[in-house]
Design a protein around this motif. Structure first.
Motif, PDB file in Angstrom:
ATOM      1  N   CYS A 136      -2.105   3.011  15.903  1.00  0.00           N
ATOM      2  CA  CYS A 136      -2.497   1.893  14.951  1.00  0.00           C
ATOM      3  C   CYS A 136      -3.288   0.847  15.478  1.00  0.00           C
ATOM      4  N   GLU A 137      -4.178   0.297  14.880  1.00  0.00           N
ATOM      5  CA  GLU A 137      -4.954  -0.779  15.114  1.00  0.00           C
ATOM      6  C   GLU A 137      -4.972  -1.930  14.270  1.00  0.00           C
ATOM      7  N   GLN A 138      -4.817  -3.387  14.540  1.00  0.00           N
ATOM      8  CA  GLN A 138      -5.012  -4.477  13.580  1.00  0.00           C
ATOM      9  C   GLN A 138      -6.322  -4.800  13.069  1.00  0.00           C
ATOM     10  N   GLY A 139      -6.474  -4.861  12.023  1.00  0.00           N
ATOM     11  CA  GLY A 139      -7.733  -5.188  11.502  1.00  0.00           C
ATOM     12  C   GLY A 139      -7.719  -6.052  10.350  1.00  0.00           C
ATOM     13  N   GLY A 140      -7.540  -7.345  10.589  1.00  0.00           N
ATOM     14  CA  GLY A 140      -7.615  -8.469   9.699  1.00  0.00           C
ATOM     15  C   GLY A 140      -5.898  -8.659   9.208  1.00  0.00           C
ATOM     16  N   GLU A 141      -5.766  -8.705   7.819  1.00  0.00           N
ATOM     17  CA  GLU A 141      -4.839  -8.446   7.109  1.00  0.00           C
ATOM     18  C   GLU A 141      -4.098  -7.138   6.910  1.00  0.00           C
ATOM     19  N   ALA A 142      -4.762  -6.239   7.533  1.00  0.00           N
ATOM     20  CA  ALA A 142      -4.238  -4.786   7.257  1.00  0.00           C
ATOM     21  C   ALA A 142      -3.976  -3.954   8.860  1.00  0.00           C
ATOM     22  N   CYS A 143      -3.231  -3.130   8.542  1.00  0.00           N
ATOM     23  CA  CYS A 143      -2.941  -2.349   9.862  1.00  0.00           C
ATOM     24  C   CYS A 143      -3.617  -0.678   9.596  1.00  0.00           C
ATOM     25  N   VAL A 144      -4.709  -0.270  10.392  1.00  0.00           N
ATOM     26  CA  VAL A 144      -5.260   0.819  10.307  1.00  0.00           C
ATOM     27  C   VAL A 144      -4.571   1.903  11.185  1.00  0.00           C
ATOM     28  N   CYS A 145      -4.291   3.169  10.688  1.00  0.00           N
ATOM     29  CA  CYS A 145      -3.543   4.066  11.492  1.00  0.00           C
ATOM     30  C   CYS A 145      -4.208   5.303  11.341  1.00  0.00           C
ATOM     31  N   LYS A 146      -4.177   6.115  12.637  1.00  0.00           N
ATOM     32  CA  LYS A 146      -4.678   7.454  12.586  1.00  0.00           C
ATOM     33  C   LYS A 146      -3.992   8.362  13.235  1.00  0.00           C
ATOM     34  N   LEU A 147      -3.903   9.671  13.082  1.00  0.00           N
ATOM     35  CA  LEU A 147      -3.007  10.479  13.699  1.00  0.00           C
ATOM     36  C   LEU A 147      -3.763  10.853  15.165  1.00  0.00           C
ATOM     37  N   SER A 173       0.720  -1.122   0.032  1.00  0.00           N
ATOM     38  CA  SER A 173       0.162  -0.066  -0.177  1.00  0.00           C
ATOM     39  C   SER A 173       1.017   1.418   0.137  1.00  0.00           C
ATOM     40  N   LEU A 174       2.091   1.153   0.166  1.00  0.00           N
ATOM     41  CA  LEU A 174       2.964   2.309   0.212  1.00  0.00           C
ATOM     42  C   LEU A 174       3.117   2.978  -1.150  1.00  0.00           C
ATOM     43  N   LEU A 175       3.071   4.259  -1.088  1.00  0.00           N
ATOM     44  CA  LEU A 175       2.963   4.843  -2.490  1.00  0.00           C
ATOM     45  C   LEU A 175       4.327   5.068  -3.067  1.00  0.00           C
ATOM     46  N   ALA A 194      -4.750   3.095   5.729  1.00  0.00           N
ATOM     47  CA  ALA A 194      -4.651   1.464   5.943  1.00  0.00           C
ATOM     48  C   ALA A 194      -3.528   1.035   5.083  1.00  0.00           C
ATOM     49  N   TYR A 195      -2.819   0.111   5.945  1.00  0.00           N
ATOM     50  CA  TYR A 195      -1.525  -0.705   5.228  1.00  0.00           C
ATOM     51  C   TYR A 195      -1.902  -2.115   4.871  1.00  0.00           C
ATOM     52  N   GLU A 196      -1.966  -2.387   3.822  1.00  0.00           N
ATOM     53  CA  GLU A 196      -2.540  -3.803   3.549  1.00  0.00           C
ATOM     54  C   GLU A 196      -1.306  -4.888   3.810  1.00  0.00           C
ATOM     55  N   GLY A 197      -1.635  -6.170   4.266  1.00  0.00           N
ATOM     56  CA  GLY A 197      -0.473  -7.104   4.067  1.00  0.00           C
ATOM     57  C   GLY A 197       0.413  -6.943   5.216  1.00  0.00           C
ATOM     58  N   VAL A 198      -0.018  -6.308   6.310  1.00  0.00           N
ATOM     59  CA  VAL A 198       0.842  -6.173   7.543  1.00  0.00           C
ATOM     60  C   VAL A 198       0.087  -6.922   8.933  1.00  0.00           C
ATOM     61  N   SER A 199       0.934  -8.010   9.251  1.00  0.00           N
ATOM     62  CA  SER A 199       0.233  -8.759  10.100  1.00  0.00           C
ATOM     63  C   SER A 199       0.621  -8.003  11.926  1.00  0.00           C
ATOM     64  N   ASP A 200       1.600  -7.171  11.771  1.00  0.00           N
ATOM     65  CA  ASP A 200       1.949  -6.487  13.077  1.00  0.00           C
ATOM     66  C   ASP A 200       2.039  -4.987  12.900  1.00  0.00           C
ATOM     67  N   CYS A 201       1.335  -4.229  13.607  1.00  0.00           N
ATOM     68  CA  CYS A 201       1.340  -2.744  13.568  1.00  0.00           C
ATOM     69  C   CYS A 201       2.617  -2.363  13.913  1.00  0.00           C
TER      70      CYS A 201
END
Length: 224
Positions: free
Chosen positions: A138-149, A63-65, A160-167
């Motif tokens: 950050c919080e783990q949501g399935g196969e993604a890591c969801v982060c907020k400021l 998901s990184l640009l 949202a960072y896909e393919g991350v198993s550990d935030c």
């Protein structure tokens, strides 16, 4: 003194102050230190390092640009270093009698300038993302890591960072990679700045005007 003797004396004096002109540099003396070999080597090493770190960052999450994984900056610097090696192999002549030498030097100067601008741009992006990821919650949501400021802000932007198993990878490893990119691109910018400066100095500061200053007895040449 006769006319013939005066002419002979003038020729002798002229020969003497021509002999005082600067001798060409010895091409076999300290070949490793000659420009632009050292600069090109540093550009190659730094370009490879920037590219390698960028691909390591990309392996964390797809998901990184592109601006977050600046492999393109490292590849460009590798190409610039290759041109530097070509320039080193061409016999250097300050008066640019060779059109090929002039074209390669001009191209190397332009690409070093572009490399400097790109490195500064990458540092700006990496610095922004470093400060951003350092403040993530950050919080783990399935196969993604969801982060907020800011977790308390309901309308805060979500990353949202896909393919991350550990935030921890996002808040720790990715942040470290951004810091490493800042350091590598800072060094890359300094090396490109040195290349630009040396090329400019060789072109506009170090050459002989061919004019003799002072009386004929001084036999000095002006160097500017």
């Amino acid at each position: 003194m006769g006319q013939g003797e005066k002419g002979s004396s003038n020729k002798k004096e002229g020969k003497e102050w021509r002999d005082e002109s600067p001798a060409p540099e010895d091409g076999h003396k300290c070949r490793v230190c000659r420009f632009p070999l050292l600069v090109a080597l540093l550009q190659l090493l730094l370009g490879v390092a920037v590219t390698a770190v960028a691909f390591l960052m990309l392996a964390i999450s797809p998901s990184l640009l592109a601006r977050e994984t600046p492999h393109w900056a490292g590849i460009i610097l590798c190409l610039v270093s290759i041109l530097g090696f070509i320039l080193y192999c061409i016999t250097y002549r300050p008066d640019e009698r060779s059109s090929m030498g002039f074209i390669v030097k001009l191209l190397y100067f332009v690409l070093c300038t572009i490399g400097l601008v790109i490195s500064v741009l990458v540092m700006a992006f990496a610095g922004h993302h470093y400060s951003q990821t350092s403040s993530f919650s950050c919080e783990q949501g399935g196969e993604a890591c969801v982060c907020k400021l800011d977790q308390d802000d309901p309308i805060a932007r979500t990353f949202a960072y896909e393919g991350v198993s550990d935030c921890e990878v996002i808040t720790g490893t990715l942040t470290l990679y951004f810091l490493l990119q800042i350091v590598l691109n800072l060094a890359q910018a300094l090396v490109c700045a040195v290349g630009v400066y040396v090329m400019w100095k060789q072109r506009y500061q170090v050459f002989f005007t061919g004019l003799q200053i002072g009386s004929p007895s001084s036999r000095r040449w002006q160097k500017v």
